[in-house]
Design a protein around this motif. Structure first.
Motif, PDB file in Angstrom:
ATOM      1  N   GLN A 134       0.805  -1.215   0.000  1.00 56.75           N
ATOM      2  CA  GLN A 134       0.000   0.000   0.000  1.00 56.75           C
ATOM      3  C   GLN A 134       0.842   1.270   0.000  1.00 56.75           C
ATOM      4  OE1 GLN A 134      -2.717  -0.617   3.290  1.00 56.75           O
ATOM      5  NE2 GLN A 134      -4.320  -1.297   1.864  1.00 56.75           N
ATOM      6  N   LEU A 162       0.764   2.876  -3.352  1.00 52.90           N
ATOM      7  CA  LEU A 162      -0.535   3.296  -3.865  1.00 52.90           C
ATOM      8  C   LEU A 162      -0.862   4.711  -3.418  1.00 52.90           C
ATOM      9  CD1 LEU A 162      -2.669   0.109  -3.104  1.00 52.90           C
ATOM     10  CD2 LEU A 162      -1.583   0.723  -5.262  1.00 52.90           C
ATOM     11  N   GLU A 169      -4.291   6.594  -2.565  1.00 55.42           N
ATOM     12  CA  GLU A 169      -5.707   6.317  -2.361  1.00 55.42           C
ATOM     13  C   GLU A 169      -6.448   7.592  -2.031  1.00 55.42           C
ATOM     14  OE1 GLU A 169      -6.456   3.239   0.429  1.00 55.42           O
ATOM     15  OE2 GLU A 169      -5.084   1.837  -0.528  1.00 55.42           O
ATOM     16  N   SER A 200      -7.870   3.596  -5.782  1.00 58.29           N
ATOM     17  CA  SER A 200      -6.434   3.712  -5.566  1.00 58.29           C
ATOM     18  C   SER A 200      -5.717   3.665  -6.906  1.00 58.29           C
ATOM     19  CB  SER A 200      -5.935   2.598  -4.650  1.00 58.29           C
ATOM     20  OG  SER A 200      -6.162   1.348  -5.243  1.00 58.29           O
ATOM     21  N   GLU A 201      -4.548   4.269  -6.920  1.00 55.17           N
ATOM     22  CA  GLU A 201      -3.749   4.326  -8.135  1.00 55.17           C
ATOM     23  C   GLU A 201      -2.332   3.909  -7.781  1.00 55.17           C
ATOM     24  OE1 GLU A 201      -2.078   7.686 -11.267  1.00 55.17           O
ATOM     25  OE2 GLU A 201      -3.563   8.219  -9.773  1.00 55.17           O
ATOM     26  N   GLY A 243     -10.745   5.445   0.698  1.00 50.22           N
ATOM     27  CA  GLY A 243     -10.196   4.158   0.326  1.00 50.22           C
ATOM     28  C   GLY A 243     -10.975   3.434  -0.757  1.00 50.22           C
TER      29      GLY A 243
END
Length: 173
Positions: free
Chosen positions: A38, A41, A43, A50-51, A47
């Motif tokens: 994570q 990511l 976000e 997310s990218e 949540g």
């Protein structure tokens, strides 16, 4: 002449170590790997989306002056506390074997935390089962069970039962 000892293969050592390995995997390795994933990511606040941004999060935090100062102070504090704690512990442990006046008092004070910890644990359990503010009382009330250990302790039946010794139900006190 030295004897060479050979043990037959057994699954017992693996079975004895398996619970600790499972706990380590479930409560340490899996959450740490998910946190590491994570960290790559970006976000939204809820949540929902997310990218994957690769190292942009790391570039952002390590280019922030405040973060770097905080990181350096945290590392310094951690190493200082660990060094001082280990130094004091080593000094105290080396003093246990010396024969000096009052060594029994010193040894008693050295093992004091082992005696205090069960008392603190007992006090925590008392608070957790407290009828007015205990978390277990709240959970039991949620499931429809009214918990009040004060009523259980001080009813006449409980007081009468505490005066008996179970020898065929006869009251001997």
């Amino acid at each position: 002449m030295l004897k060479k000892v050979h043990f037959s293969p057994s699954a017992l050592p693996f079975l004895l170590v398996a619970p600790q390995i499972i706990i380590t995997i479930v409560f340490f390795i899996l959450p740490a790997s998910q946190a590491f994933y994570q960290s790559f990511l970006l976000e939204d606040a809820w949540g929902i989306s997310s990218e994957f941004v690769w190292f942009e999060n790391f570039i952002y935090i390590f280019s922030d002056e405040n973060y770097l100062n905080t990181f350096i102070r945290t590392i310094f504090f951690s190493f200082t506390v660990a060094f001082l704690a280990m130094s004091i512990a080593l000094f105290l442990a080396s003093m246990v074997d010396r024969i000096i006046k009052g060594v029994t008092v010193y040894q008693t004070l050295l093992i004091w935390p082992y005696a205090v910890a069960p008392a603190v644990a007992g006090a925590l359990w008392v608070f957790m089962f407290d009828p007015t503010l205990g978390i277990f009382t709240y959970v039991l009330n949620f499931f429809g069970y009214e918990w009040n250990h004060n009523c259980l302790l001080y009813t006449s039946d409980a007081a009468d039962d505490s005066l008996r010794v179970d020898l065929g139900g006869r009251r001997i006190i």
